[in-house]
Structures are given as C-alpha cells and as structure tokens.
Design a protein around this motif. Structure first.
Motif, PDB file in Angstrom:
ATOM      1  N   LEU A   1       2.314   6.261  -2.790  1.00 23.46           N
ATOM      2  CA  LEU A   1       3.307   7.204  -3.307  1.00 23.46           C
ATOM      3  C   LEU A   1       3.264   7.287  -4.835  1.00 23.46           C
ATOM      4  O   LEU A   1       3.409   8.372  -5.410  1.00 23.46           O
ATOM      5  N   GLN A   2       3.069   6.149  -5.481  1.00 26.21           N
ATOM      6  CA  GLN A   2       2.990   6.163  -6.946  1.00 26.21           C
ATOM      7  C   GLN A   2       1.800   6.980  -7.419  1.00 26.21           C
ATOM      8  O   GLN A   2       1.908   7.762  -8.377  1.00 26.21           O
ATOM      9  N   PHE A   3       0.680   6.829  -6.734  1.00 26.19           N
ATOM     10  CA  PHE A   3      -0.491   7.583  -7.156  1.00 26.19           C
ATOM     11  C   PHE A   3      -0.372   9.056  -6.776  1.00 26.19           C
ATOM     12  O   PHE A   3      -0.917   9.923  -7.465  1.00 26.19           O
TER      13      PHE A   3
ATOM     14  N   ASP B   1       0.817  -1.217   0.000  1.00 27.47           N
ATOM     15  CA  ASP B   1       0.000   0.000   0.000  1.00 27.47           C
ATOM     16  C   ASP B   1       0.852   1.269   0.000  1.00 27.47           C
ATOM     17  O   ASP B   1       0.462   2.276  -0.609  1.00 27.47           O
ATOM     18  N   LYS B   2       1.984   1.255   0.679  1.00 25.97           N
ATOM     19  CA  LYS B   2       2.839   2.442   0.672  1.00 25.97           C
ATOM     20  C   LYS B   2       3.288   2.753  -0.750  1.00 25.97           C
ATOM     21  O   LYS B   2       3.220   3.913  -1.191  1.00 25.97           O
TER      22      LYS B   2
ATOM     23  N   ILE C   1       1.164  10.861  -9.597  1.00 22.66           N
ATOM     24  CA  ILE C   1       0.227  11.162 -10.684  1.00 22.66           C
ATOM     25  C   ILE C   1      -0.633  12.369 -10.336  1.00 22.66           C
ATOM     26  O   ILE C   1      -0.808  13.287 -11.140  1.00 22.66           O
ATOM     27  N   LEU C   2      -1.165  12.397  -9.123  1.00 23.54           N
ATOM     28  CA  LEU C   2      -2.077  13.475  -8.737  1.00 23.54           C
ATOM     29  C   LEU C   2      -1.398  14.833  -8.674  1.00 23.54           C
ATOM     30  O   LEU C   2      -1.991  15.858  -9.016  1.00 23.54           O
ATOM     31  N   PHE C   3      -0.141  14.853  -8.207  1.00 23.85           N
ATOM     32  CA  PHE C   3       0.517  16.126  -7.940  1.00 23.85           C
ATOM     33  C   PHE C   3       1.657  16.416  -8.919  1.00 23.85           C
ATOM     34  O   PHE C   3       2.540  17.210  -8.630  1.00 23.85           O
ATOM     35  N   ALA C   4       1.607  15.785 -10.078  1.00 31.17           N
ATOM     36  CA  ALA C   4       2.708  15.922 -11.040  1.00 31.17           C
ATOM     37  C   ALA C   4       2.656  17.215 -11.830  1.00 31.17           C
ATOM     38  O   ALA C   4       3.583  17.540 -12.541  1.00 31.17           O
ATOM     39  N   ASN C   5       1.574  17.970 -11.754  1.00 26.17           N
ATOM     40  CA  ASN C   5       1.505  19.235 -12.485  1.00 26.17           C
ATOM     41  C   ASN C   5       1.128  20.348 -11.524  1.00 26.17           C
ATOM     42  O   ASN C   5       0.815  20.118 -10.359  1.00 26.17           O
TER      43      ASN C   5
ATOM     44  N   ASP D   1       2.655   6.918 -19.484  1.00 28.09           N
ATOM     45  CA  ASP D   1       3.169   6.390 -18.217  1.00 28.09           C
ATOM     46  C   ASP D   1       2.074   6.198 -17.178  1.00 28.09           C
ATOM     47  O   ASP D   1       2.187   5.347 -16.296  1.00 28.09           O
ATOM     48  N   THR D   2       1.023   7.009 -17.251  1.00 25.60           N
ATOM     49  CA  THR D   2      -0.010   6.970 -16.204  1.00 25.60           C
ATOM     50  C   THR D   2      -1.275   6.226 -16.638  1.00 25.60           C
ATOM     51  O   THR D   2      -2.149   5.981 -15.815  1.00 25.60           O
TER      52      THR D   2
END
Length: 470
Positions: free
Chosen positions: A298-300, A293-294, A303-307, A382-383
């Motif tokens: 972190l991977q997600f 889960d960690k 994605i959410l905060f990449a921009n 990638d996402t």
C-alpha cells in the motif's frame, strides 16, 4: 475472486451510490449550469482516456432523469458504422417519440430528408458517357457545356432549397423539443466522440452546429480534446491547423472532472480484488519477513499512483494483473511488494523497458537510467528512501539475473585498506550520498531476506508462466 473489474452498477434511485471517487458534487455543479442557461449550449467534458468519463456521464444522466430532464445517450464510437451522422442523431431522437408526438416527429423527418441527400456532381458521368464515342470533340464540349450549365443551375436551386430546409428543420425541431421535454432542455449526450473515425467525429460536430443549434437542446460531448484535435488535423490533412481554435467554434463551455484524491482509487481496487486474501493470510504472516507485505504494498502504491500520470483504467489494469500474478506465489515465498508492483507497473505502462529487463539486454547503468526516467516525477523528500530501496533491489536482482554466480560481488567489495565495503555501483537517486546506497545492500545481505533472488522470480509469475498455487 474477480479477474477484472466489472462495470459499476448504476442504481436508478441513487445513481452515485456506487461511485468510489466522490463525483456526485461535480454533477450537481453541471446540473446547476444547465438550469441557469437552459436556452441551449454545447458542454464538453474533457478528460484523458481511462479517467472514468463514461461512468460519470451515465451516473449523471440517470441523476438528470431523476430531476425531470429528458435525455438521449449516443455512443458515437459504437455507431460510426453509419456514414451519415445525421441519420444516427435523428434515430436517437426518435426514441423520445410517443403516440401524441409521433406526427410532429414525422414532419421533422420530411424536412430533414433533403438535407441528407448527396450533392449532384458538378460534371455528371452521364454527360461524358453520352458523347465520348458518338460526336466529335467540338460538339462534345459544346453539349457538355450545356450539361454543366444545367447542372450548375440545379446545384444553385438545390442549395437554395437546402438552406430553406435547414431553417424549416430547426423550426420544426424546436417546436417538437418544446412540446416533448416539459419545459426543460433536452440533454443530448454524445460519448466516445474522440474514438470514432476522424471524418465521422468532425461530421458530428459540423451537423450539431448547423442543424441542432436551437433553443432547448444542451449537448454534452464526452471527449479527450487532444485526441479529438488529432482527428481534426487528420481530416483536414495538416498539422498546421489550430485544432484548439477549431473546436472552440463548437464548444461553448469546457469542463474537466477533477482528479480524485490520490489514495482513494487504489485503496478501493485493493479491496475490490481481495489482496488481503493473500497478503494477510495467517500462514503467510507467521513468517516475520513477510508479515508487513501489505503495508509495503500500500505504501508503494501511494508512490506509484500519487500523480495524474496514471489513469484510473491503467490503475485498474495494474491491480487486476497483480492480483492474478500473486496467485502463483506460495504462502511462504518472497513477494518484495515494491519490486513486484513496479514490474507489473512497467509491464502495463513501459512495455519496452519490461521486455529489455526480461531479455537481459540492458547494462546496470541503463537499467538505472530507465528506472529514473519513470520515477523522477514521483521523487521527493518523502519518497526518496523508498525509491532508493527499490533501485537497490532492482540493481541486485537484475545483477543476479545476468550474472547468477556473482551476487553482491558486482555491487560492492571489501576494501582492506579502509576496513570497510566500498560501492562498485553508484545510485542514480543518491549520487551525493553513496553511504546510504551501500547501507541498503549491506542490510539486505545481513538480513538474508531474499538477497539471492533474481528478477525471473517475479517475471515468470507476472508473465503467468508459473502455475497458480493459491
């Protein structure tokens, strides 16, 4: 465990020591500009609300002090109770005075006093009151005209006096600054200007231009230019005003603090809020389906905060609430990190969508359309896989919420003619490859890793309607 992020401590001797965004290098650039153009100018630091401008400004201010600059920090939002900004600005300058320089400052106050007086009305009420009941209309107009003429003469004289006083004020202020700042310009920082009452914000800009445009003062305006532009249009009562051109009259240099590296801030927040205490708990990691889960969280997050569509303050709020809500999950309960984090994300940033999900007012296709509107600028090669999995989870768990007894029956069915399952719902991300979407649902069904959950499992904890148990 912290329930919210505390203000960053600014260490006097090393003000950027606790900066997690590597912004010291930008302060060095700006200090270099001040040293190169020390005769005075107005610098605007223009970034959106919630991007850490105030923290940067306070760190930079301390760094300037450490390098021998005199500084004044003025939070305009906290002081817009004062109707006359000139009073507030002079009040901040007073903090620079000491016994030797106080007489010079008192001289400046005398010069500026006439500038703060209200202009006498062109037609004084006393003129009207004097004649309204005691003389005829003709006599009233004659006498009132005399009064207006006298008042006009007074206005002209007052205008002349004010113009002279402005020049004398600037001269005295220039001498005072030169004798107070040891050969370096005074750094006058005005923060939160875009949050003030619109007329107060505009008045500060006007008074900086008319009264404080002298050598040896560098004004630093911390602003969100878009919001300040809205204030300008509000004051002048027209959307047709080119607020950008208007602000150029006051701002000599505009600077925007670059965005931090995409992984820096959320990783810092992950550590700050101690997510490992839950996600890396030994009891939890004994369950194979929860052990990663960690990594998923972190991977997600990447994605959410990449921009730059999510500000630092919004990220902070999302992580703070996530950590609080996570305490309502037992050590052996499914978290499904991508679903959990996405729901907190939309609760903070897309409240209507979150409410519609919770109130079960959306169709499956509407759920998908609104989902796509939020993630489309995060979607790339990638996402794509991760976001398709998230879409599948949302569709399944929402379907379980609105039709609890159906489970996968609303998603796909077995087609005996072709001997395999066929989708009843099309992916909004992978329209051209339905097999990928079907594979995800079949994998969830085979693994039995939470496929029977519905969104209330997450929403009840995110809304803090379940008791904290860890």
């Amino acid at each position: 465990m912290n329930i919210k992020h505390k203000e960053i401590i600014i260490e006097p001797q090393n003000p950027f020591a606790n900066c997690k965004l590597d912004r010291k290098k930008y302060s060095e650039v700006l200090t270099g500009i001040i040293e190169a153009y020390s005769e005075g100018f107005v610098l605007a630091i223009n970034n959106k609300w919630g991007t850490g401008k105030t923290t940067f400004i306070r760190m930079w201010e301390q760094d300037l002090k450490n390098n021998g600059f005199q500084t004044v920090y003025f939070n305009a939002w906290e002081n817009d109770f004062e109707n006359n900004p000139l009073v507030a600005l002079m009040g901040e300058l007073k903090a620079l005075t000491n016994k030797p320089t106080d007489p010079a400052f008192q001289k400046i106050l005398k010069k500026v006093s006439i500038l703060s007086k209200h202009v006498i009305p062109i037609v004084a009420q006393s003129v009207v009151d004097k004649y309204i009941d005691t003389k005829g209309i003709k006599d009233a107009f004659v006498e009132a005209s005399k009064g207006v003429a006298d008042l006009f003469e007074n206005d002209v004289n007052e205008y002349s006096n004010k113009k002279k006083s402005i020049q004398e004020f600037r001269t005295e202020l220039s001498h005072y600054i030169a004798n107070t700042t040891n050969g370096k310009p005074l750094i006058f920082i005005i923060d939160e200007l875009d949050r003030c009452r619109p007329n107060y914000s505009v008045s500060i800009l006007e008074q900086i231009k008319h009264f404080f445009s002298i050598p040896d003062i560098v004004f630093i305006l911390s602003i969100d230019k878009e919001q300040l532009g809205n204030a300008v249009r509000g004051v002048y009562g027209s959307d047709r005003i080119d607020s950008n051109e208007y602000l150029k009259r006051f701002i000599d240099i505009e600077y925007s603090i670059p965005e931090p590296e995409k992984d820096v801030f959320y990783k810092y927040l992950y550590s700050y809020f101690n997510f490992d205490d839950f996600l890396e708990n030994d009891s939890r990691k004994r369950h194979s389906e929860l052990a990663y889960d960690k990594r998923s969280f972190l991977q997600f997050s990447t994605i959410l905060f990449a921009n730059d569509s999510v500000t630092l303050r919004q990220q902070e709020k999302i992580f703070a609430h996530s950590r609080l809500a996570m305490r309502a999950f037992g050590e052996n309960m499914y978290l499904i990190p991508e679903v959990f984090l996405f729901l907190v994300y939309i609760k903070v940033l897309s409240e209507d969508y979150y409410y519609n999900i919770k109130s079960k007012t959306l169709s499956i296709s509407e759920l998908q359309e609104k989902f796509y509107a939020i993630i489309k600028n995060k979607l790339d090669e990638d996402t794509e896989r991760s976001l398709t999995w998230l879409e599948a989870y949302l569709v399944l768990f929402y379907s379980n919420l609105i039709k609890p007894s159906s489970r996968m029956n609303n998603i796909y069915k077995y087609d005996s003619q072709v001997g395999k399952n066929t989708l009843l719902i099309e992916s909004i991300i992978n329209k051209n490859d339905p097999e990928k979407f079907l594979d995800i649902f079949e994998n969830i069904e085979r693994a039995r890793n939470g496929g029977s959950l519905d969104l209330s499992h997450f929403i009840n904890r995110i809304d803090l309607t379940e008791s904290i148990i860890n």
